[in-house]
Every structure is written in C-alpha cells, then in structure tokens.
Design an enzyme around this catalytic site. Structure first.
Site, mmCIF file in Angstrom:
data_model
loop_
_atom_site.group_PDB
_atom_site.id
_atom_site.type_symbol
_atom_site.label_atom_id
_atom_site.label_comp_id
_atom_site.label_asym_id
_atom_site.label_seq_id
_atom_site.Cartn_x
_atom_site.Cartn_y
_atom_site.Cartn_z
ATOM 1 N N HIS A 143 0.865 -1.181 0.000
ATOM 2 C CA HIS A 143 0.000 0.000 0.000
ATOM 3 C C HIS A 143 0.895 1.223 0.000
ATOM 4 O O HIS A 143 1.951 1.215 0.624
ATOM 5 C CB HIS A 143 -0.896 -0.001 1.250
ATOM 6 C CG HIS A 143 -2.044 0.940 1.144
ATOM 7 N ND1 HIS A 143 -1.932 2.271 1.462
ATOM 8 C CD2 HIS A 143 -3.323 0.748 0.735
ATOM 9 C CE1 HIS A 143 -3.094 2.853 1.260
ATOM 10 N NE2 HIS A 143 -3.958 1.957 0.815
ATOM 11 N N ASP A 160 -7.992 -5.460 0.291
ATOM 12 C CA ASP A 160 -8.533 -6.304 -0.764
ATOM 13 C C ASP A 160 -8.023 -7.733 -0.721
ATOM 14 O O ASP A 160 -8.495 -8.578 -1.484
ATOM 15 C CB ASP A 160 -8.246 -5.673 -2.130
ATOM 16 C CG ASP A 160 -9.179 -4.516 -2.376
ATOM 17 O OD1 ASP A 160 -10.321 -4.587 -1.891
ATOM 18 O OD2 ASP A 160 -8.770 -3.536 -3.014
HETATM 19 N N1 ACO Z 1 4.269 -7.780 -4.621
HETATM 20 C C1 ACO Z 1 5.616 -7.779 -4.739
HETATM 21 N N2 ACO Z 1 6.387 -6.671 -4.602
HETATM 22 C C2 ACO Z 1 5.772 -5.517 -4.347
HETATM 23 C C3 ACO Z 1 4.370 -5.432 -4.222
HETATM 24 C C4 ACO Z 1 3.615 -6.624 -4.358
HETATM 25 N N3 ACO Z 1 2.279 -6.597 -4.250
HETATM 26 N N4 ACO Z 1 4.013 -4.144 -3.948
HETATM 27 C C5 ACO Z 1 5.156 -3.433 -3.939
HETATM 28 N N5 ACO Z 1 6.229 -4.269 -4.167
HETATM 29 C C6 ACO Z 1 7.633 -3.873 -4.165
HETATM 30 C C7 ACO Z 1 8.004 -3.121 -5.435
HETATM 31 O O1 ACO Z 1 8.469 -4.018 -6.450
HETATM 32 C C8 ACO Z 1 9.091 -2.203 -4.931
HETATM 33 O O2 ACO Z 1 10.301 -2.974 -4.795
HETATM 34 P P1 ACO Z 1 11.748 -2.273 -5.071
HETATM 35 O O3 ACO Z 1 11.860 -1.179 -4.033
HETATM 36 O O4 ACO Z 1 12.725 -3.375 -4.917
HETATM 37 O O5 ACO Z 1 11.669 -1.727 -6.478
HETATM 38 C C9 ACO Z 1 8.629 -1.818 -3.518
HETATM 39 O O6 ACO Z 1 7.824 -2.935 -3.091
HETATM 40 C C10 ACO Z 1 7.804 -0.537 -3.456
HETATM 41 O O7 ACO Z 1 6.726 -0.636 -4.398
HETATM 42 P P2 ACO Z 1 6.082 0.575 -5.188
HETATM 43 O O8 ACO Z 1 5.447 0.070 -6.440
HETATM 44 O O9 ACO Z 1 7.088 1.688 -5.327
HETATM 45 O O10 ACO Z 1 4.971 1.040 -4.164
HETATM 46 P P3 ACO Z 1 3.754 2.010 -4.482
HETATM 47 O O11 ACO Z 1 3.448 2.718 -3.217
HETATM 48 O O12 ACO Z 1 4.024 2.855 -5.680
HETATM 49 O O13 ACO Z 1 2.544 1.024 -4.886
HETATM 50 C C11 ACO Z 1 0.726 -0.487 -4.694
HETATM 51 C C12 ACO Z 1 1.558 0.622 -4.006
HETATM 52 C C13 ACO Z 1 0.257 -0.023 -6.077
HETATM 53 C C14 ACO Z 1 -0.508 -0.764 -3.853
HETATM 54 C C15 ACO Z 1 1.611 -1.756 -4.819
HETATM 55 O O14 ACO Z 1 2.014 -2.209 -3.551
HETATM 56 C C16 ACO Z 1 0.895 -2.892 -5.587
HETATM 57 O O15 ACO Z 1 0.968 -2.932 -6.809
HETATM 58 N N6 ACO Z 1 0.221 -3.829 -4.848
HETATM 59 C C17 ACO Z 1 -0.546 -4.882 -5.477
HETATM 60 C C18 ACO Z 1 -1.905 -4.353 -5.953
HETATM 61 C C19 ACO Z 1 -2.857 -4.082 -4.810
HETATM 62 O O16 ACO Z 1 -3.052 -4.903 -3.917
HETATM 63 N N7 ACO Z 1 -3.513 -2.910 -4.867
HETATM 64 C C20 ACO Z 1 -4.545 -2.538 -3.877
HETATM 65 C C21 ACO Z 1 -4.075 -1.390 -3.048
HETATM 66 S S1 ACO Z 1 -5.254 -1.046 -1.771
HETATM 67 C C22 ACO Z 1 -6.512 -0.241 -2.573
HETATM 68 O O17 ACO Z 1 -6.331 0.464 -3.501
HETATM 69 C C23 ACO Z 1 -7.863 -0.454 -2.074
#
Ligand code: ACO
Length: 434
Positions: free
Chosen positions: A309, A366
């Site tokens: 998140h 979720d």
């Molecule tokens: N699985 C594996 N790795 C992940 C995940 C994941 N679900 N989420 C983040 N990471 C990693 C990224 O690869 C990144 O790694 P790095 O630093 O080595 O490059 C690090 O964690 C940070 O991730 P970002 O993408 O920069 O985080 P951001 O805050 O931009 O994205 C998001 C947040 C979009 C929710 C992301 O965690 C994601 O895609 N999660 C899966 C989708 C999801 O569950 N979305 C629902 C969110 S809650 C809602 O909207 C109701």
C-alpha cells in the site's frame, strides 16, 4: 513570518525562500511550497504525489506507520463493530454521528432516491453482452449527469449538496445491480424500500420476480461491514480524481464516474478481483512458495495482489477486521473455502520473508474482501463495482468538502518538461529520408 517555517536555499544563486509549515490535528507537518514558485520560480517534483498534500480535509485520517484509520475522528474498528454503512455515510457527509431522529430521517431520505429515471435502463442495452460491469457502471453513472444538469450550474453556491449526496448514495445500489442483471440476461428489479440499504441491494441483485427473497442475515451484516470498510480512504487515486474533476466545477455524477474509472485498475480497487484470480491460480497451499519467489524476482513483473500500500507500512487495519470476519463467516455459513487456506498460507510465508519485511509489504483490505464476496456468492466481476458503490459515499463527502472549501481553486499540476528544444517546422518534402 510568524510560526514554524522552512527555509530553502538555491545554492546556485544564493537566493532563499521561507515557506510556512502547516500543522494539522495529526500527521506529518506540511510545507506550504507556494512561495517556492512565487519567489524562486521553482516547482516541487513528486511523481505519484507520495510527498504532496493537495488539500485540507477533515473527513478521514490515516497513519500508515501505526496502522490507524479514523473517520471524523472515530476509529474504523469501533465503526466496524458498532455502526452501519448508512450511519457511516451520514458521519462522513455531516461530520457528526446522527441522533436517533436524524438517523431515521437520513435513512428515509436515501430511500426516497433509490429509483432511477426509466430511460436510464435503456443505456444498459447498448453494452456488449460480456461488458465488464465497471465499464457499464462508469457509463451509467456518467449518464446521470444528463438527468441532473442545469447549464452553467454553480455547483459551489447554487446546488443543494446534501440532496446530491442522497441521490448518489440512494441510486448506486440500483445502478450497480443492473450491471449484473444485464450481464446475466435477468430482468431489472425495482428497489423495495421496506428493506435496509444492503438488503435492498442484495434483493435487486439476486431476487427472482417469481419468488420471495429473504437473504441470509449473516450475509447482509458481512456485506454491510465490507461497505463500511470501503466507504472512504483519504486522498487515494480515485478520490483525488473525483476532486480534480470537481475542481473544474463539473457535474457531480460526471466526477463520480471519473472516480469509478480510476478505481477500476488492479493497482487500486480492481485488486479485489485480481486477488481471487491469483488465489485460484495458486490453487493449493503447497504452491504458495513458488508464487512468492516469482513476486520477489526482479526479472518477473509478477506482484502479489492484495499486498502493499502506498501509505500503510504496517498491517492495514481494515485487513485485520476483514480477516477475522472471513474466519467467522466461513464457519457460520459452514463453507469449505480452499481459497482461504491458500490465502492464509500466502500471508504466513510472505510476512516472514525478508523481501516483504524490508519493503513493509502487508496484506491490504482487498486481500480478504474477495474471499468474503466469493463466500457470499457475488460474481467475481462485481467485486470492484461493489467497492465503487461503497466508496461513492466517500467520494461525494470529499466532493462536498471541496465545493465548500474557501481555498477552492481548479487543480492544475505543473511538470518537468524534458522534450525537444524550440525548433522550426520543416515542410514534408524537405525532411530527411524524403
Ligand atoms: N508484490 C511484490 N512486490 C511488491 C508489491 C507486491 N504486491 N508491492 C510493492 N512491491 C515492491 C516493489 O516491487 C518495490 O520494490 P523495489 O523497491 O525493490 O523496487 C517496492 O515494493 C515498493 O513498491 P512501489 O510500487 O514503489 O509502491 P507504491 O506505493 O508505488 O505502490 C501499490 C503501491 C500499487 C498498492 C503496490 O504495492 C501494488 O501494486 N500492490 C498490489 C496491488 C494491490 O493490492 N492494490 C490494492 C491497493 S489497496 C486499494 O487500492 C484499495
């Protein structure tokens, strides 16, 4: 300048600017960066708005490090335990909990807006038989703008904001349920205002015109709880979209439609559907390790849906509540959900893994909501429309706050231009390779 300030110095020119620091009730102090543009001619560059406050808001507070979520000051745990969705909607919009009389008037006033104009039904017929319900919902909510539109309306000063809220909240279950009915070739069902908000939604979704309909009270309560947990969540992508659309003084239904478009993506509200696809693909607890390894692999774009998140760097408090309800619901409805076993194993392995620990990736709301929807026999492509239904209360509360904000301005971000330098037009015959 009185009060706390931050001084920013451009080392190239030696010029400094003093920016006021604003303090809210809770949360990190915020630098008012406007003097930067005014005095130094510079903007703040913040892709994804991770370090930008775009408004003052008194609706929702969340502390991602501590895992705290408050609506109008009330902790989400207390609202989940004691409140109802329509009461939370009242709270978000009015700022205070209602007394008994106000609550009954509020429920009644929402019920007075559960119908839609009969012509709205014809919009559905234009969609392909296999259209995603989010695509339909976005279209029909946008179409309502044409039913509640006066040219040159001053939405800030000349509209009844509470009436707009009641219309949005009252009509969303009707509009969302019709997306499902259309996809399945079922006749549309008119609302039955003798039922509660959630029960009425289930009635419009699942009843047959030929049979009496009595939903399981456990299922009604579980759905009511999910709606409470999804009602608002501060300045997330879809809420910010609603505010940005509203900032051009646009019709509120058009703004909500824009929010639905943003919510649809799998990185946001679409994650609940994506989680169930993922759990089905994993199939069994024995396969979990393989998928966790894929999510950690830098050469693989695969991500664990329902994990991570932007703001929560701790357990999402909503996920904690849902996880418990998931257990209770499956036991109470005597359901054997192998998917839940996979989810528990995935959570168990991921939370102990250094990759997820270092990046503070926890299950989000979720991760479990899809399992509950599944247990309630809600079709998978309706998960995100139901999220939109619940979130529309938050969207309209935020829209009203924006409309009544003394600091109202059109939203207009700036950019860092990295394109070509100025150059002159060359006639096509003179271009190289001609
Ligand atoms: N699985 C594996 N790795 C992940 C995940 C994941 N679900 N989420 C983040 N990471 C990693 C990224 O690869 C990144 O790694 P790095 O630093 O080595 O490059 C690090 O964690 C940070 O991730 P970002 O993408 O920069 O985080 P951001 O805050 O931009 O994205 C998001 C947040 C979009 C929710 C992301 O965690 C994601 O895609 N999660 C899966 C989708 C999801 O569950 N979305 C629902 C969110 S809650 C809602 O909207 C109701």
């Amino acid at each position: 300048m009185a009060g706390r300030t931050v001084v920013i110095t451009d080392k190239a020119t030696g010029k400094s600017v003093e920016c006021p620091v604003l303090e809210g009730t809770y949360g990190a102090p915020v630098i008012d960066s406007r003097p930067l543009a005014r005095e130094l001619g510079m903007f703040v560059h913040d892709i994804g708005f991770g370090a930008t406050s775009a408004c003052r808001s008194a609706i929702t507070y969340l502390d991602g490090d501590q895992g705290i979520l408050l609506h109008r000051g009330y902790p989400i745990e207390q609202l989940a335990e004691n409140s109802s969705f329509t009461e939370v909607a009242y709270l978000l919009i009015h700022g205070e909990l209602p007394n008994a009389r106000q609550m009954s008037e509020w429920d009644h006033s929402i019920k007075m807006h559960t119908m839609t104009h009969e012509h709205v039904n014809t919009f559905y017929q234009g969609y392909r038989y296999d259209a995603h319900p989010m695509s339909m919902l976005q279209g029909v909510v946008g179409a309502l703008a044409s039913f509640y539109h006066e040219p040159q309306t001053d939405y800030r000063h000349d509209t009844d904001h509470l009436l707009t809220a009641r219309r949005v909240i009252g009509k969303m279950p009707n509009l969302a349920s019709k997306c499902y009915r259309y996809s399945n070739g079922l006749p549309f069902v008119y609302p039955d205002n003798s039922r509660s908000y959630v029960e009425n939604f289930m009635y419009m979704m699942f009843s047959w015109p030929t049979e009496p309909y009595h939903p399981n009270p456990t299922a009604v309560r579980a759905l009511d709880l999910l709606f409470i947990l999804h009602a608002d969540h501060e300045q997330n992508a879809s809420t910010s979209t609603v505010r940005l659309a509203g900032s051009s003084e646009n019709n509120p239904f058009a703004c909500i439609s824009a929010g639905i478009a943003t919510l649809w993506g799998k990185a946001h509200g679409g994650a609940n559907e994506a989680v169930v696809h993922m759990l089905e693909e994993i199939g069994s607890p024995a396969n979990v390790r393989k998928y966790v390894d894929r999510a950690k692999d830098k050469n693989d774009n695969y991500r664990l849906m329902g994990f991570g998140h932007r703001v929560y760097k701790n357990y999402d408090p909503r996920a904690k509540i849902i996880r418990k309800v998931c257990h209770e619901l499956l036991t109470e409805l005597s359901l054997d959900q192998p998917m839940f076993e996979v989810a528990l194993e995935l959570e168990n392995i991921a939370l102990k893994d250094d990759y997820f620990i270092e990046r503070k990736l926890y299950p989000n709301v979720d991760f479990y909501s899809g399992i509950i929807y599944r247990a309630l026999k809600i079709p998978m492509n309706m998960f995100t429309p139901m999220f939109a239904l619940a979130r529309s209360t938050g969207w309209i509360a935020q829209w009203i706050e924006l409309m009544e904000d003394e600091d109202f301005r059109i939203g207009r971000p700036r950019q860092l231009y990295v394109g070509s330098e100025r150059r002159d037009y060359v006639p096509v015959a003179e271009r190289s390779g001609a």
